[in-house]
Write an enzyme that holds these catalytic residues in place. Structure first.
Site, PDB file in Angstrom:
ATOM      1  N   PRO A 158       0.792  -1.227   0.000  1.00 42.93           N
ATOM      2  CA  PRO A 158       0.000   0.000   0.000  1.00 42.93           C
ATOM      3  C   PRO A 158       0.827   1.282   0.000  1.00 42.93           C
ATOM      4  CG  PRO A 158      -0.107  -1.099   2.135  1.00 42.93           C
ATOM      5  CD  PRO A 158       0.550  -2.049   1.184  1.00 42.93           C
ATOM      6  N   ASN A 159       0.323   2.233  -0.748  1.00 45.61           N
ATOM      7  CA  ASN A 159       0.864   3.597  -0.860  1.00 45.61           C
ATOM      8  C   ASN A 159       2.145   3.692  -1.687  1.00 45.61           C
ATOM      9  OD1 ASN A 159      -1.174   4.854   0.824  1.00 45.61           O
ATOM     10  ND2 ASN A 159      -0.216   3.778   2.525  1.00 45.61           N
TER      11      ASN A 159
ATOM     12  N   ARG B 209       5.115  10.963  -2.524  1.00 51.31           N
ATOM     13  CA  ARG B 209       4.847  10.637  -1.124  1.00 51.31           C
ATOM     14  C   ARG B 209       6.114  10.818  -0.284  1.00 51.31           C
ATOM     15  NH1 ARG B 209       4.668   4.514   1.242  1.00 51.31           N
ATOM     16  NH2 ARG B 209       4.005   5.086   3.324  1.00 51.31           N
TER      17      ARG B 209
ATOM     18  N   TYR C  16      11.239   8.616   1.218  1.00 56.15           N
ATOM     19  CA  TYR C  16      11.173   7.518   0.236  1.00 56.15           C
ATOM     20  C   TYR C  16      11.854   7.832  -1.093  1.00 56.15           C
ATOM     21  CZ  TYR C  16       7.797   5.712   3.571  1.00 56.15           C
ATOM     22  OH  TYR C  16       7.207   5.242   4.716  1.00 56.15           O
TER      23      TYR C  16
ATOM     24  N   ASN D 141       7.769  -5.730  -0.581  1.00 62.05           N
ATOM     25  CA  ASN D 141       7.697  -4.557   0.281  1.00 62.05           C
ATOM     26  C   ASN D 141       6.216  -4.434   0.655  1.00 62.05           C
ATOM     27  OD1 ASN D 141       7.612  -2.145   1.592  1.00 62.05           O
ATOM     28  ND2 ASN D 141       8.762  -0.988   0.049  1.00 62.05           N
TER      29      ASN D 141
ATOM     30  N   ALA E  86       3.029  -0.627   5.105  1.00 62.39           N
ATOM     31  CA  ALA E  86       2.629  -0.643   6.519  1.00 62.39           C
ATOM     32  C   ALA E  86       2.071  -1.999   6.966  1.00 62.39           C
ATOM     33  CB  ALA E  86       1.603   0.461   6.778  1.00 62.39           C
TER      34      ALA E  86
ATOM     35  N   GLU F 154      12.238  -9.699   2.288  1.00 62.44           N
ATOM     36  CA  GLU F 154      11.504  -8.489   2.690  1.00 62.44           C
ATOM     37  C   GLU F 154      12.359  -7.262   2.383  1.00 62.44           C
ATOM     38  OE1 GLU F 154      10.789  -8.476   6.910  1.00 62.44           O
ATOM     39  OE2 GLU F 154      10.111  -6.394   6.884  1.00 62.44           O
TER      40      GLU F 154
ATOM     41  N   HIS G 102      12.508  -2.774   2.274  1.00 59.81           N
ATOM     42  CA  HIS G 102      11.970  -1.447   2.582  1.00 59.81           C
ATOM     43  C   HIS G 102      12.907  -0.398   2.010  1.00 59.81           C
ATOM     44  CE1 HIS G 102       9.063  -3.267   5.205  1.00 59.81           C
ATOM     45  NE2 HIS G 102      10.038  -4.022   5.675  1.00 59.81           N
TER      46      HIS G 102
ATOM     47  N   ARG H  68      13.169   4.577  12.493  1.00 59.86           N
ATOM     48  CA  ARG H  68      11.975   5.425  12.405  1.00 59.86           C
ATOM     49  C   ARG H  68      11.062   5.199  13.620  1.00 59.86           C
ATOM     50  NH1 ARG H  68       9.330   4.880   6.771  1.00 59.86           N
ATOM     51  NH2 ARG H  68       8.249   6.731   7.574  1.00 59.86           N
TER      52      ARG H  68
HETATM   53  C1  DQA Z   1       8.110   1.064   3.873  1.00 61.77           C
HETATM   54  C2  DQA Z   1       8.201   1.331   5.383  1.00 61.77           C
HETATM   55  C3  DQA Z   1       6.848   1.175   6.038  1.00 61.77           C
HETATM   56  O1  DQA Z   1       6.944   1.442   7.423  1.00 61.77           O
HETATM   57  C4  DQA Z   1       5.862   2.149   5.433  1.00 61.77           C
HETATM   58  O2  DQA Z   1       4.572   1.964   6.008  1.00 61.77           O
HETATM   59  C5  DQA Z   1       5.804   2.059   3.954  1.00 61.77           C
HETATM   60  C6  DQA Z   1       7.050   1.938   3.215  1.00 61.77           C
HETATM   61  C7  DQA Z   1       9.437   1.343   3.160  1.00 61.77           C
HETATM   62  O3  DQA Z   1       9.596   0.875   2.028  1.00 61.77           O
HETATM   63  O4  DQA Z   1      10.316   2.018   3.713  1.00 61.77           O
HETATM   64  O5  DQA Z   1       4.741   2.173   3.347  1.00 61.77           O
HETATM   65  O6  DQA Z   1       7.782  -0.300   3.667  1.00 61.77           O
END
Ligand code: DQA
Length: 142
Positions: free
Chosen positions: A10-11, A18, A23, A73, A76, A97, A99, A106
């Site tokens: 998501p996002n 964003r 990011y 990835n 959240a 995994e 990120h 963070r």
């Molecule tokens: C994320 C880190 C997560 O905490 C966050 O909610 C994201 C992006 C990252 O790629 O740094 O949406 O996965």
């Protein structure tokens, strides 16, 4: 040729606009292009998938019969989706995994990854390069 699935949660469709200070300025399309170039260099076939919906991500994980490994990835969902954890455990394929940000530097809630126990390892904090490093890792595993 081995087939790798890359899942963006998501996002991540909003990358570029964003929170660029966290990011980066690259869009998801640009990152996916870099992923495809890296995959070509490694001799991997890669499909990139993005969804903002937990159930769609779980359905895609259930399709892992068609793939040899996965780079995920989960956004959240990483921090609270036991359903995604269970899906990864169920399909018995290697997952890495990733990120973009260093989740351990963070907010406290981001320090926990509930999916980590089902993954081979975690790469975090290298921006878009996190995905490319994960491809190196998955290429050695599959
Ligand atoms: C994320 C880190 C997560 O905490 C966050 O909610 C994201 C992006 C990252 O790629 O740094 O949406 O996965």
């Amino acid at each position: 040729m081995k087939n790798i699935l890359v899942i963006h949660g998501p996002n991540l469709n909003l990358l570029g606009q964003r929170e660029p200070g966290i990011y980066g300025a690259q869009t998801l399309d640009t990152i996916n292009q870099a992923i495809m170039e890296k995959a070509k260099a490694l001799g991997l076939a890669v499909e990139c998938f993005q969804s903002n919906h937990e159930g769609e991500i779980i359905d895609k994980i259930h399709d892992m019969k068609a793939y040899d490994g996965c780079v995920i990835n989960a956004g959240a969902y990483t921090h609270y989706s036991y359903a995604i954890l269970d899906a990864i455990k169920a399909v018995q394929k290697p997952f890495i995994e990733v990120h973009l940000s260093n989740i351990h530097a963070r907010d406290a809630f981001r320090h926990v990854s509930v999916i980590a126990p089902a993954c081979k390892g975690q790469i975090a904090g290298f921006g878009a390069d996190s995905y490319l490093l994960a491809l190196d890792a998955i290429a050695k595993i599959v």
